[in-house]
Design an enzyme around this catalytic site. Sequence first.
Site, PDB file in Angstrom:
ATOM      1  NE  ARG A 178     -45.854 125.418 -40.998  1.00 15.61           N
ATOM      2  CZ  ARG A 178     -44.543 125.653 -40.881  1.00 15.61           C
ATOM      3  NH1 ARG A 178     -43.694 124.659 -40.650  1.00 15.61           N
ATOM      4  NH2 ARG A 178     -44.069 126.876 -40.957  1.00 15.61           N
TER       5      ARG A 178
ATOM      6  CG  HIS B 240     -41.754 122.018 -35.778  1.00 15.13           C
ATOM      7  ND1 HIS B 240     -42.995 122.492 -36.083  1.00 15.13           N
ATOM      8  CD2 HIS B 240     -40.926 122.586 -36.701  1.00 15.13           C
ATOM      9  CE1 HIS B 240     -42.918 123.304 -37.127  1.00 15.13           C
ATOM     10  NE2 HIS B 240     -41.672 123.373 -37.518  1.00 15.13           N
TER      11      HIS B 240
HETATM   12  C1  GLV Z   1     -40.411 126.167 -39.528  1.00 13.62           C
HETATM   13  O1  GLV Z   1     -41.245 125.339 -39.450  1.00 13.62           O
HETATM   14  C2  GLV Z   1     -40.335 127.238 -40.501  1.00 13.62           C
HETATM   15  O2  GLV Z   1     -41.331 127.542 -41.175  1.00 13.62           O
HETATM   16  O3  GLV Z   1     -39.240 127.825 -40.617  1.00 13.62           O
END
Ligand code: GLV
Length: 309
Positions: free
Chosen positions: A224, A272
């Site tokens: 994160r 991401h």
């Molecule tokens: C993505 O970031 C997840 O938590 O699967």
Amino acid sequence: MALVIYLNTERRQWWLEHLQSLLPGIDCRLWENAGDPGEILYAVVWRPPTGGLARFPNLRCIISVGAGIDHVLQDSLRPEHVPVIRTTGSDLTLRMREYVCLHVLRMHRRSMEIEARQQQQLWQPGITPTAAERRIGIMGLGKLGSDAAVSLAALGFSVAGWANSRHRISNVDTYAGVAEKKRFLRATEILVCMLPLTESTRGILNRDLFAQLPAGACIINVARGEHLIENDLTDAIAHGHIDYATLDVFIEEPLPADHPFWHNPRITVTPHIASMIDPESGGKEIARNLQRFINGETISDLTDADRGY
Ligand code: GLV
């Protein structure tokens, strides 16, 4: 018996139909058409709005469409007694394995420098150490972290793993807790952050941690954005102590157009995408977990909200 879906994606309608076909006995509804809040027993969500889940007085479980549950726990008005189930599944683990191996290998073989030399038509051969001589450290040894550690070890890397609690993984040296963190960091040349985001891991990638890594270490963050103190990384790179970073997650996503990370030649930014749930198999995983929950069976993806993962 109804289920509500909150997803910030254009494919919401597709998800609705997919889940409805997998769960014919449950009335699946989109958030905006949830109807009578008292009928909602299950919620399938990604980053639900603060206070949103508290609207449903009979909620029995919350399912996170992803491995992390921080986006659910950050809602301070969330009904705390309601269990949270995450969604993992083999495709999520496989994609993460690919991303981590790709970027570790890229750093190990200095691919970014070779690509930059091509732009200057520079033919500059050199020998890199073998994987056995490169020490990789994985922070976070959950499902995804331990799979990445095993995969890197299979490629021949010298792999260590660190987590809050003790883990045993074959061909991986494991370290546990604050007491062993220093020793783990001292031996890590490429650090991969795969930790859950909790109060104790928020901001863990900071100046102090960077200083404990050997000079020239590289960082990969696939966990994160909030794990990283952004300015500390930029400073450590500017001072040459951290050589390179690959970041897939950010405090603000999408990463703002004027963010300095975009233009830092020692940072690779990816949007991401390290591992995303494939809606087809993710839906099946969600339906399977929900069915097990309803039947009172054990669910390996059931999380512990107090622990944060
Ligand atoms: C993505 O970031 C997840 O938590 O699967």
